[in-house]
Motif scaffolding. Structure first.
Motif, PDB file in Angstrom:
ATOM      1  N   LEU A 167       0.892  -1.139  -0.020  1.00 56.96           N
ATOM      2  CA  LEU A 167      -0.069  -0.032  -0.054  1.00 56.96           C
ATOM      3  C   LEU A 167       0.956   1.329   0.115  1.00 56.96           C
ATOM      4  O   LEU A 167       0.406   2.470  -0.539  1.00 56.96           O
ATOM      5  CB  LEU A 167      -0.974   0.009   1.269  1.00 56.96           C
ATOM      6  CG  LEU A 167      -2.034  -1.093   1.303  1.00 56.96           C
ATOM      7  CD1 LEU A 167      -2.695  -1.342   2.348  1.00 56.96           C
ATOM      8  CD2 LEU A 167      -2.951  -0.930   0.035  1.00 56.96           C
ATOM      9  N   LEU A 183       1.913   1.592  -3.605  1.00 56.74           N
ATOM     10  CA  LEU A 183       0.993   2.399  -4.559  1.00 56.74           C
ATOM     11  C   LEU A 183       1.075   4.052  -4.412  1.00 56.74           C
ATOM     12  O   LEU A 183       0.622   4.841  -5.262  1.00 56.74           O
ATOM     13  CB  LEU A 183      -0.423   1.980  -4.057  1.00 56.74           C
ATOM     14  CG  LEU A 183      -0.515   0.398  -4.518  1.00 56.74           C
ATOM     15  CD1 LEU A 183      -2.034   0.130  -3.981  1.00 56.74           C
ATOM     16  CD2 LEU A 183      -0.455   0.268  -5.753  1.00 56.74           C
ATOM     17  N   SER A 229      -1.548  -4.919  -8.564  1.00 51.28           N
ATOM     18  CA  SER A 229      -3.057  -4.045  -8.815  1.00 51.28           C
ATOM     19  C   SER A 229      -3.094  -3.304 -10.130  1.00 51.28           C
ATOM     20  O   SER A 229      -3.598  -2.773 -10.337  1.00 51.28           O
ATOM     21  CB  SER A 229      -2.532  -2.698  -7.812  1.00 51.28           C
ATOM     22  OG  SER A 229      -1.481  -1.953  -8.403  1.00 51.28           O
ATOM     23  N   ILE A 255      -5.539  -6.782  -6.118  1.00 49.61           N
ATOM     24  CA  ILE A 255      -6.355  -5.689  -5.512  1.00 49.61           C
ATOM     25  C   ILE A 255      -6.568  -4.688  -6.681  1.00 49.61           C
ATOM     26  O   ILE A 255      -5.632  -4.217  -7.516  1.00 49.61           O
ATOM     27  CB  ILE A 255      -5.798  -4.893  -4.433  1.00 49.61           C
ATOM     28  CG1 ILE A 255      -6.668  -3.927  -3.598  1.00 49.61           C
ATOM     29  CG2 ILE A 255      -4.523  -4.431  -4.814  1.00 49.61           C
ATOM     30  CD1 ILE A 255      -6.087  -3.383  -2.302  1.00 49.61           C
ATOM     31  N   GLU A 302      -9.272  -1.059  -7.597  1.00 47.97           N
ATOM     32  CA  GLU A 302     -10.078   0.067  -7.142  1.00 47.97           C
ATOM     33  C   GLU A 302     -11.327  -0.361  -6.345  1.00 47.97           C
ATOM     34  O   GLU A 302     -11.972  -1.490  -6.710  1.00 47.97           O
ATOM     35  CB  GLU A 302     -10.327   1.089  -8.234  1.00 47.97           C
ATOM     36  CG  GLU A 302      -9.396   1.549  -9.242  1.00 47.97           C
ATOM     37  CD  GLU A 302      -8.292   2.573  -8.113  1.00 47.97           C
ATOM     38  OE1 GLU A 302      -8.753   2.985  -7.031  1.00 47.97           O
ATOM     39  OE2 GLU A 302      -7.134   2.533  -8.577  1.00 47.97           O
ATOM     40  N   SER A 362      -8.999  -0.647   1.069  1.00 44.11           N
ATOM     41  CA  SER A 362      -8.491   0.480   0.345  1.00 44.11           C
ATOM     42  C   SER A 362      -6.970   0.434  -0.037  1.00 44.11           C
ATOM     43  O   SER A 362      -6.365  -0.177   0.710  1.00 44.11           O
ATOM     44  CB  SER A 362      -8.548   1.949   1.334  1.00 44.11           C
ATOM     45  OG  SER A 362      -8.108   2.886   0.782  1.00 44.11           O
ATOM     46  N   GLN A 363      -6.668   1.027  -1.117  1.00 44.48           N
ATOM     47  CA  GLN A 363      -5.347   0.637  -1.851  1.00 44.48           C
ATOM     48  C   GLN A 363      -4.372   1.873  -0.842  1.00 44.48           C
ATOM     49  O   GLN A 363      -3.012   1.781  -1.069  1.00 44.48           O
ATOM     50  CB  GLN A 363      -5.327   1.097  -3.192  1.00 44.48           C
ATOM     51  CG  GLN A 363      -5.804  -0.138  -3.956  1.00 44.48           C
ATOM     52  CD  GLN A 363      -5.376   0.190  -5.708  1.00 44.48           C
ATOM     53  OE1 GLN A 363      -4.514   0.709  -5.953  1.00 44.48           O
ATOM     54  NE2 GLN A 363      -6.379  -0.732  -6.548  1.00 44.48           N
ATOM     55  N   THR A 364      -5.158   2.810  -0.515  1.00 45.49           N
ATOM     56  CA  THR A 364      -4.357   4.077  -0.029  1.00 45.49           C
ATOM     57  C   THR A 364      -4.980   4.412   1.388  1.00 45.49           C
ATOM     58  O   THR A 364      -5.793   4.057   1.585  1.00 45.49           O
ATOM     59  CB  THR A 364      -4.702   5.395  -0.952  1.00 45.49           C
ATOM     60  OG1 THR A 364      -6.161   5.716  -0.865  1.00 45.49           O
ATOM     61  CG2 THR A 364      -4.262   4.980  -2.282  1.00 45.49           C
TER      62      THR A 364
END
Length: 322
Positions: A16, A19, A65, A86, A88, A187-189
């Protein structure tokens, strides 16, 4: 961060971070060769947008991703491998087998899991996923190419595989499809804004953020009355049927996390809460009688905020784990 969660989700956390465009490397204790490998950055993800198809080798332990075609070929016996995918929040993930050359009779296997599982903890939890746990595993050695394409129920999926013979392996293509009403999300972020909508469906939905964060809820629509209360008893909002709860913990499975607050009635915020846990979850429980909606923003806590727990409208939790 607690040592237990670092051990369980070490590579997820670094992924993460990657990313966000930072250069990091991953070391996995479970890896057969213990070699670190670089992870794809957000910059690379942007550069590849629109180019097709993207191709690269798949590693024994990997995180992806990106859409594209990925090939794993064993150069020696690889007995404990997994790849995590993963997308969005508003995407499903489809895993398509292009070519599979493994020896099922010799002990090889290739399995898809609908979600993520780490150290026995699942996301989504068994309470939140539409399928029983046994049906979330799709074993190639049982189904063969009769199930050549497998679509996830949310924005995360994974594969497990074991290959004994050098030269054997597989090629798969990862694609994403739009999900109009995303339910369970990782969540990716560490920072973002999201609106979770459950339209007349009897289901539970969890939004997971694998960071200590500040959550600010700006709007909650449940189809009845007004209010916000801290969780004071095991009963909570259970008698209402439609509610949102905030959870915090050190693992991946929301059902094993600590309930921090119940949001039992509609309101227009903001309501803010600092959650210093390794993992934070916004979970909506819906009876199917209403169109339920919750809008929230989140951002990762800064180190000084973890040291100074003042200035929030609701009591802080989990800070003792840092």
């Amino acid at each position: 961060m607690s040592p237990n969660f670092k051990l369980q989700c070490h590579f997820i956390l670094i992924f993460l971070v990657a990313l966000r465009g930072e250069s990091r490397y991953l070391e996995l204790q479970e890896a057969a060769d213990y070699d670190p490998f670089p992870l794809l950055s957000a910059d690379l993800k942007r550069e590849l947008a629109g180019e097709q198809p993207y191709r690269r080798a798949l590693r024994c332990l990997d995180m992806l991703s990106l859409q594209g075609q990925f090939t794993f070929t064993a150069d020696r016996p690889q007995l404990h491998c997994a790849a995590f995918f993963i997308g969005e929040p508003e995407e499903f993930i489809t895993i398509h087998y292009d070519l599979v050359s493994i020896d099922c009779q010799g002990g090889d296997f290739l399995k898809v899991f609908d979600g993520w599982i780490l150290k026995g903890e699942k996301f989504p939890s068994s309470q939140d996923h539409p399928l029983p746990t046994t049906e979330r595993y799709i074993d190639f050695c049982e189904s063969g190419l009769s199930r050549r394409s497998i679509r996830s129920s949310q924005n995360v999926a994974m594969i497990f595989f074991r290959i004994h013979e050098p030269g054997n392996g597989f090629t798969l293509t990862i694609k994403t499809d739009p999900n109009l009403f995303p339910c369970n999300v990782i969540s990716q972020t560490p920072n973002g804004k999201f609106t979770l909508v459950v339209p007349h469906q009897h289901r539970n939905c969890s939004f997971s953020i694998i960071y200590p964060v500040v959550i600010k809820i700006s709007d909650l629509t449940l189809g009845h009355l007004n209010g916000l209360q801290l969780k004071k008893s095991s009963a909570g909002c259970g008698g209402i049927g439609d509610f949102v709860e905030l959870l915090g913990g050190t693992g991946l499975d929301p059902s094993k996390m600590m309930p921090l607050a119940d949001l039992c009635y509609p309101f227009h915020g903001p309501a803010q809460m600092k959650i210093g846990c390794d993992n934070t979850v916004v979970r909506m429980v819906s009876s199917g009688k209403h169109i339920n909606r919750v809008t929230f923003e989140y951002r990762q806590l800064e180190p000084y905020e973890l040291e100074n727990p003042n200035g929030n409208s609701i009591q802080e939790f989990c800070l003792s784990s840092f």
